[in-house]
Motif scaffolding. Structure first.
Motif, PDB file in Angstrom:
ATOM      1  N   ASN A  45     -73.070 -39.155   7.119  1.00 30.00           N
ATOM      2  CA  ASN A  45     -71.554 -39.375   7.595  1.00 30.00           C
ATOM      3  C   ASN A  45     -70.719 -38.225   7.899  1.00 30.00           C
ATOM      4  O   ASN A  45     -69.868 -38.492   8.721  1.00 30.00           O
ATOM      5  N   ASN A  46     -70.797 -37.070   7.338  1.00 31.54           N
ATOM      6  CA  ASN A  46     -70.058 -36.061   7.619  1.00 31.54           C
ATOM      7  C   ASN A  46     -70.646 -34.746   8.399  1.00 31.54           C
ATOM      8  O   ASN A  46     -69.956 -33.912   8.480  1.00 31.54           O
TER       9      ASN A  46
ATOM     10  N   ASP B  88     -72.187 -43.135   1.226  1.00 29.47           N
ATOM     11  CA  ASP B  88     -71.760 -43.213   2.597  1.00 29.47           C
ATOM     12  C   ASP B  88     -73.049 -43.187   3.577  1.00 29.47           C
ATOM     13  O   ASP B  88     -73.017 -43.668   4.676  1.00 29.47           O
ATOM     14  N   ASP B  89     -74.271 -42.659   3.108  1.00 22.99           N
ATOM     15  CA  ASP B  89     -75.521 -42.593   3.948  1.00 22.99           C
ATOM     16  C   ASP B  89     -76.711 -43.515   3.615  1.00 22.99           C
ATOM     17  O   ASP B  89     -77.768 -43.287   3.953  1.00 22.99           O
TER      18      ASP B  89
ATOM     19  N   ASP C  30     -73.249 -32.722   7.820  1.00 27.87           N
ATOM     20  CA  ASP C  30     -73.308 -31.486   7.288  1.00 27.87           C
ATOM     21  C   ASP C  30     -74.941 -31.283   6.625  1.00 27.87           C
ATOM     22  O   ASP C  30     -75.158 -30.665   5.874  1.00 27.87           O
TER      23      ASP C  30
END
Length: 93
Positions: free
Chosen positions: A61-62, A34-35, A64
């Motif tokens: 992406n999320n 995702d990154d 965190d």
């Protein structure tokens, strides 16, 4: 899964490596995750952020501060991939 920790103000993550029994050339690439757009990987397997990260401003992406990518090592028709997590942490005192 391989994990790394990178501290604020540093862009170098580390070096990925694969072994080859006949000492041929192994080609590394960022093949997914995702990154993946936040990273670069050179011919020698040196992994780094394209821009210096900040733990106070998570861009993954999320949100965190754990960036997820997949690294692939290839030699001829042989391929192996591994997920890698890179955590961005505040500089230690």
């Amino acid at each position: 899964k391989t994990t790394y920790t990178v501290y604020d103000g540093r862009s170098t993550v580390g070096t990925v490596a694969a072994t080859d029994s006949d000492f041929g050339i192994v080609v590394y690439s960022i093949s997914g995750g995702d990154d993946q757009s936040f990273f670069s990987l050179d011919f020698f397997g040196n992994l780094s952020f394209q821009s210096t990260p900040s733990s106070a401003n998570a861009l993954d992406n999320n949100g965190d501060n754990v960036y997820e990518i997949e690294i692939t090592a290839e030699k001829g028709t042989s391929t192996i991939s591994q997920m890698v997590s890179i955590t961005v942490a505040p500089e230690t005192p």
